[in-house]
Design a protein around this motif. Structure first.
Motif: not given
Ligand SMILES: [Zn+2]
Length: 495
Positions: A13, A110, A144, A146, A168, A451
């Motif tokens: 990321e 990702h 992901d 994101h 996640h 998270h």
């Protein structure tokens, strides 16, 4: 029918506003997950970990398929991936695919990787993979939540399944979904129908948390529409600190029939557009106010107040060593407060050399940028550890985390957990492994955006998102974008 399926992963990321590039060493220095792994090692290194590749392999093997392992690597979020690291991973995957012909490919990606040469890192990787395997072999991808999804990614992949939770906790389940939908993907001839809709606004990272509205309700809506239509749907919140064309929230879909796919995609997309004011309603507190509020609540609370230092979240590429929140806790004379994870290998090493009871004259202040003022001591070494523990949070459960040599430093009523390997606190064990009983602390401050909730929400009296100086600015409108596609609002609009 038993298939030979190539499996691999490449996760990054990328925060393009962070100067320090992400190199191959960062993929090798495993913090919260296994190190870069090539070939046969993939079949064993990931078992039991809540990663997409692990659960894809489990489900696909149960269905009788045979795995052809390529390569897997993930680095902590940070600056752009170097050409060297990208070419190395892409080369390993392409070479593996050249050696062994396969019937399908699964890749754990990702979706927000930017490299020195490619703004759409995953799109470029997928382009090369497609070039080797040809047009007929289905490519299935987990992403992901994101991900900043591009048209190139959706066009090349035959199936994308993104996480539906933030934190996640369904990271692994996204891989399992790829395996369980495989038969349908193969039946969608000649190629699956697909769709992509990109939102006209960015959302701050903290507001996409699925413990909260509107994200919680949006994913429930997605599940309902998917069940009704048989179209596989993904809703990505995007990763805002990325100055690229495709940044921001999006909806992707795959199915057998284009009209049905378009219709299902539009239903989720309309729900996303309607949620814009609810995203805009989130209001994090400036650090001074956040600490005041935490102290006020803590006076009558029986459980810790959790402060999230989101602008120094290493999970979004920040250095995890800003000092603003610690300084404010000291200034307001907080008692029974603990802060982590503070990334400072030099201080951790010094603490180990001094031993418990030793004192450091100062902490932090080694970096450049916002929030880098040093914290004068004396900082007493209260505890030491080697920084390894097995985490129990549902996200990344069972993974052995490694903080490297770790120390608990204390001054007045404030303790700081200082580690040698940068990562965000996802598990309670981040603190308990070194002997901090969290229930007895009034304030637990974490360098994380959301998270941390998977490990800490259940012991929190209250969670407060706080804004202390840091590079991972919460408001996307505070970044200067040059490459963003036209017409995108930099923050969600109020009603
Ligand atoms: Zn994410």
């Amino acid at each position: 029918m038993a298939l030979r399926i190539a499996v691999g992963g490449f996760l990054h990321e990328t925060n393009t506003f962070v100067d320090r590039p992400t190199g191959w060493d960062d993929f090798v220095t495993a913090g919260p997950w296994p190190t870069a792994t090539v070939g046969e090692g993939i079949l064993t290194a990931f078992r039991g970990i809540n990663l997409a590749i692990a659960q894809f392999m489990n489900a696909a093997e149960r269905a009788g398929h045979r795995m052809v392992p390529l390569a897997w690597a993930g680095a902590m979020p940070g600056g752009k991936v170097t050409d060297d690291a990208f070419e190395r991973m892409a080369g390993l995957m392409v070479d593996g695919l050249r050696r062994t012909p396969v019937d399908a490919v699964f890749l754990e990606l990702h979706g927000a990787m930017v490299t020195a040469s490619f703004d759409d890192g995953e799109g470029e990787l997928l382009r090369r993979v497609r070039h080797v395997v040809g047009p007929e072999v289905p490519i299935l991808v987990s992403l992901d939540l994101h991900a900043n999804v591009s048209a190139q990614m959706v066009e090349i992949a035959d199936f994308i399944s993104s996480y539906r939770t933030y934190p996640h906790v369904d990271w692994g389940a996204s891989g399992e979904r790829c395996a369980t939908w495989l038969d349908r993907v193969l039946a969608w001839k000649p190629r699956p129908a697909r769709a992509l809709r990109q939102a006209p606004f960015l959302v701050p990272v903290t507001t996409g948390c699925t413990y909260l509205e509107p994200a919680k309700g949006l994913y429930e809506t997605l599940g309902r529409i998917e069940a009704e239509t048989g179209v596989h749907l993904s809703l990505n919140m995007g990763f805002p600190p990325a100055d690229i064309h495709d940044v921001g929230p999006s909806v992707t879909a795959y199915g057998g029939d284009q009209a049905r796919v378009d219709q299902a995609t539009d239903r989720v997309f309309e729900a996303l557009l309607a949620a814009e004011p609810a995203f805009a309603a989130h209001r994090p507190l400036p650090v001074e106010e956040a600490v005041q509020e935490a102290l006020r609540i803590a006076r009558s609370a029986t459980r810790p107040v959790v402060l999230a230092d989101t602008q120094d979240n290493p999970g979004a590429g920040a250095p995890s060593n800003t000092t603003g929140l610690v300084a404010e806790l000291l200034r307001q004379k907080a008692q029974r407060a603990v802060v982590g994870v503070f990334h400072d290998p030099a201080a951790a090493g010094q603490a180990h050399a001094l031993g418990v009871g030793g004192t450091l004259a100062s902490l932090g202040g080694h970096g450049e940028g916002p929030g880098q003022e040093p914290l004068p001591g004396p900082w007493r070494v209260a505890a030491l550890s080697d920084g390894t523990f097995r985490g129990t949070s549902p996200m990344l459960r069972a993974a052995v985390a490694n903080l490297g040599p770790t120390a608990l430093l204390a001054q007045d009523g404030v303790e700081v957990l200082v580690a040698s390997i940068r990562q965000q606190p996802i598990h309670k064990e981040t603190f308990t492994h070194i002997g901090v009983p969290l229930e007895s602390r009034a304030i637990v401050a974490v360098k994380s955006s959301a998270h941390f909730r998977s490990g800490f929400q259940d012991i929190a009296e209250r969670v407060i998102i706080c804004l202390a100086p840091g590079v991972n600015r919460e408001d996307p409108a505070s970044f200067t974008f040059r490459n963003l596609r036209p017409g995108v609002r930099l923050r969600p609009r109020t009603a």
